[in-house]
Design a protein around this motif. Sequence first.
Motif, mmCIF file in Angstrom:
data_model
loop_
_atom_site.group_PDB
_atom_site.id
_atom_site.type_symbol
_atom_site.label_atom_id
_atom_site.label_comp_id
_atom_site.label_asym_id
_atom_site.label_seq_id
_atom_site.Cartn_x
_atom_site.Cartn_y
_atom_site.Cartn_z
ATOM 1 N N VAL A 253 -6.318 -6.942 -1.629
ATOM 2 C CA VAL A 253 -6.416 -7.028 -0.091
ATOM 3 C C VAL A 253 -4.846 -7.133 0.239
ATOM 4 N N VAL A 254 -4.710 -6.081 1.317
ATOM 5 C CA VAL A 254 -3.261 -5.821 1.559
ATOM 6 C C VAL A 254 -3.199 -6.155 3.234
ATOM 7 N N PRO A 255 -2.698 -7.063 3.738
ATOM 8 C CA PRO A 255 -2.433 -7.119 5.080
ATOM 9 C C PRO A 255 -1.310 -6.413 5.603
ATOM 10 N N THR A 256 -1.549 -5.582 6.547
ATOM 11 C CA THR A 256 -0.713 -4.648 7.077
ATOM 12 C C THR A 256 -0.708 -4.603 8.727
ATOM 13 N N SER A 257 0.386 -4.102 9.206
ATOM 14 C CA SER A 257 0.457 -3.897 10.571
ATOM 15 C C SER A 257 0.979 -2.274 10.650
ATOM 16 N N ALA A 258 -0.046 -1.402 10.741
ATOM 17 C CA ALA A 258 -0.117 -0.035 10.717
ATOM 18 C C ALA A 258 1.004 0.447 12.040
ATOM 19 N N LYS A 259 0.825 -0.153 13.206
ATOM 20 C CA LYS A 259 1.422 0.105 14.624
ATOM 21 C C LYS A 259 2.923 -0.021 14.163
ATOM 22 N N PHE A 260 3.425 -1.004 13.470
ATOM 23 C CA PHE A 260 4.757 -1.267 13.391
ATOM 24 C C PHE A 260 5.035 -1.085 11.943
ATOM 25 N N SER A 261 4.430 -0.371 11.198
ATOM 26 C CA SER A 261 4.643 0.127 9.656
ATOM 27 C C SER A 261 5.010 -1.056 8.764
ATOM 28 N N GLN A 262 4.438 -2.160 8.916
ATOM 29 C CA GLN A 262 4.937 -3.300 7.841
ATOM 30 C C GLN A 262 3.921 -3.316 6.903
ATOM 31 N N ASN A 263 4.436 -3.916 5.806
ATOM 32 C CA ASN A 263 3.772 -4.151 4.494
ATOM 33 C C ASN A 263 3.127 -2.782 3.759
ATOM 34 N N LEU A 264 3.808 -1.474 4.154
ATOM 35 C CA LEU A 264 3.105 -0.304 3.760
ATOM 36 C C LEU A 264 3.526 0.079 2.338
ATOM 37 N N HIS A 265 4.735 -0.490 1.868
ATOM 38 C CA HIS A 265 5.276 -0.076 0.509
ATOM 39 C C HIS A 265 4.218 -0.554 -0.745
ATOM 40 N N ARG A 266 3.682 -1.734 -0.374
ATOM 41 C CA ARG A 266 2.845 -2.296 -1.420
ATOM 42 C C ARG A 266 1.617 -1.440 -1.295
ATOM 43 N N LEU A 267 1.158 -1.119 -0.105
ATOM 44 C CA LEU A 267 -0.236 -0.413 0.106
ATOM 45 C C LEU A 267 -0.060 1.141 -0.717
ATOM 46 N N VAL A 268 1.130 1.721 -0.644
ATOM 47 C CA VAL A 268 1.440 3.097 -0.871
ATOM 48 C C VAL A 268 1.331 2.875 -2.398
ATOM 49 N N SER A 269 1.952 1.808 -2.999
ATOM 50 C CA SER A 269 2.360 1.602 -4.516
ATOM 51 C C SER A 269 0.950 1.490 -5.080
ATOM 52 N N LEU A 270 -0.017 0.853 -4.657
ATOM 53 C CA LEU A 270 -1.357 0.664 -5.129
ATOM 54 C C LEU A 270 -2.042 1.726 -4.990
ATOM 55 N N MET A 271 -2.120 2.528 -3.847
ATOM 56 C CA MET A 271 -2.702 3.968 -3.692
ATOM 57 C C MET A 271 -2.382 4.934 -4.791
ATOM 58 N N GLN A 272 -0.840 4.936 -4.936
ATOM 59 C CA GLN A 272 -0.433 5.891 -6.104
ATOM 60 C C GLN A 272 -0.829 5.460 -7.568
ATOM 61 N N THR A 273 -1.136 4.214 -7.578
ATOM 62 C CA THR A 273 -1.495 3.551 -9.122
ATOM 63 C C THR A 273 -2.870 4.121 -9.256
ATOM 64 N N TYR A 274 -3.967 4.078 -8.239
ATOM 65 C CA TYR A 274 -5.203 4.350 -8.448
ATOM 66 C C TYR A 274 -5.410 5.847 -8.447
ATOM 67 N N VAL A 275 -4.688 6.455 -7.774
ATOM 68 C CA VAL A 275 -4.935 7.863 -7.842
ATOM 69 C C VAL A 275 -4.378 8.628 -8.970
ATOM 70 N N GLN A 276 -3.340 7.951 -9.630
ATOM 71 C CA GLN A 276 -2.981 8.575 -11.049
ATOM 72 C C GLN A 276 -3.875 8.146 -11.963
ATOM 73 N N GLU A 277 -4.510 7.072 -11.999
ATOM 74 C CA GLU A 277 -5.455 6.757 -13.051
ATOM 75 C C GLU A 277 -6.521 7.542 -12.901
ATOM 76 N N GLU A 278 -7.117 7.768 -11.489
ATOM 77 C CA GLU A 278 -8.361 8.826 -11.599
ATOM 78 C C GLU A 278 -7.969 10.310 -11.809
ATOM 79 N N ARG A 279 -6.642 10.602 -11.702
ATOM 80 C CA ARG A 279 -6.173 11.941 -12.096
ATOM 81 C C ARG A 279 -6.315 12.096 -13.663
ATOM 82 N N ASP A 280 -5.569 11.117 -14.263
ATOM 83 C CA ASP A 280 -5.620 11.024 -15.857
ATOM 84 C C ASP A 280 -6.843 10.959 -16.393
#
Length: 573
Positions: free
Chosen positions: A541-568
Amino acid sequence: MLSLFHSCRLQRNALFGRAFSTSKCLDVEENSNESLQQREHSTLDDLETFRRRRKTDWKRRQGGQSFLDNAIITIRAGKGGDGCAAFHREKFVPYGPPSGGNGGRGGDVYILPTSQLTTLSTVAKKIRGTNGGNGQGDWLNGKTGAPVVIKVPVGTVVKQLSWEDPRRAKDAWEAEEESLEGLSPADKRAKMRQRRWVHYPGYQEVNEDRDTFKDAETTFFKSERTRKYEQRRKAMEELIFLDLDKEETFERPVDAPLGTRHRDSLGHLVAAGGLGGFGNPHFVTSENRTPRFGTRGLEGEYLTLSLELKLLADVGLVGMPNAGKSTLLRALTGGRAKSEVAGYAFTTLNPVIGIVRVAADGTFEGSISPQTVHDETWREELSEKERLEKGEDAYALTRNQLPNNVPETSLTPTRSGHHFDIFETFRFTVADNPGLISRASENVGLGHAFLRSMERARALVYVVDLSANEPWEELRVLQEELEKYQPGMSSKARIVVANKGDLLAGDGDPAEVEQAKEKLRKLEEFVRTEMVTADGRTLDVVPTSAKFSQNLHRLVSLMQTYVQEERDLAENP
């Protein structure tokens, strides 16, 4: 001036009917101190919002089918050219041998996946191949028909409709049988002969009375019957199925001789062109040295294909209407993804894909983009137009212009564009899908027409509105609708994005802050207990504010982790 404003308002109401309620209209008497310029801006804002909402309502009335991610097309390969019945003539040779050329072969039809397309709207409903050229005298054969290439987006699944499917188009024999209904036997025979034979001028009746022609006709009908049964067996047992998940590439062989022409790939053959007809030299026998007839070209293959576009995105955003998916996609891509953002439901009408680029230290391109606040689309367009009129951007550098060389000791990107290319180490695609609502499987809202674009996503991300009264109920509905569309699809979910966190406790009141924290804790508890996948995985669960680009670093990090796992996992299953 006030009377002029009243007349403009009456004209607007006459044009758009009762689209605007009288409560939204400006009252000149009660707001006499308000400037005319502010009123005109407000009127323009209402008009712009109305136009966009009218477009959305029209899309909903179409049932979501105006976006072509699936289509039924009918293909008819090129017909073969007719043979020629001619005799060689030259000086001192008044009665030369038969010299009619054969007809050219009809053009084939291919399907080619290309990354330059993102929709099936450019594919015609009916496609016909090029016919072959007719044969001519002096033994000149007809020209082969040019191939027809149907370009479709990468990720298209091609299926041939079965023989029992009522949407299937009739083949050549079925069409001929239908055209012969109601005719007498003599007329049927005459019409069938006309479609199959070419006669030397003035010799049709003579040919039809000769035994040599009747023997040739019997042989022709036997071969035609064999072709008919073979094509129908193929249409029933060997249906075409193509999964065009990658672009076709053609590499010139290393040992190819010098001067060899480079030929681009035509794709996959789906319909073969018909054979050309025979000229009269083909029918020369010991009993008939001067045949005066030839055959017409054969019809190409008829078939009906179903095209279904399943976009190849790494991450798919799934959420209720107006949950902030489009704003989130724009924030992740630094405003490059051209997704529609507005304050009403069903703003996104078609799936939109954006690319997220990440550096080695976890910095993503959207985080260093000069645009950090993502407002409604029409407001951004209006603001940009005002800046252009004032000339504020006349001497501004674009994001792809590098004023200075990048220092060799620099390890962190500072700007987006070409500057970011040096630091990029990972990229993945994110797809924004139109909103789902309860009973979407019953074609409520936009229905399930767009979820096929999410079938191939490596990971799904739920996007909910944290400012709603019960955001966990949105999660329950989303999970149910995914399962109704395709059982097991909800197991691809990895993250829950609690968006619009900026709308909670915006004034900093301690009581409101505590209520916001309590709502987030309740959402996390619901996800931990109710949203467990079949393999026992819990969602982040990641709380964000997309309008003001807040807490997106954690979201991108999690997305990158899951995408890399699925690619492998895909590379090493």
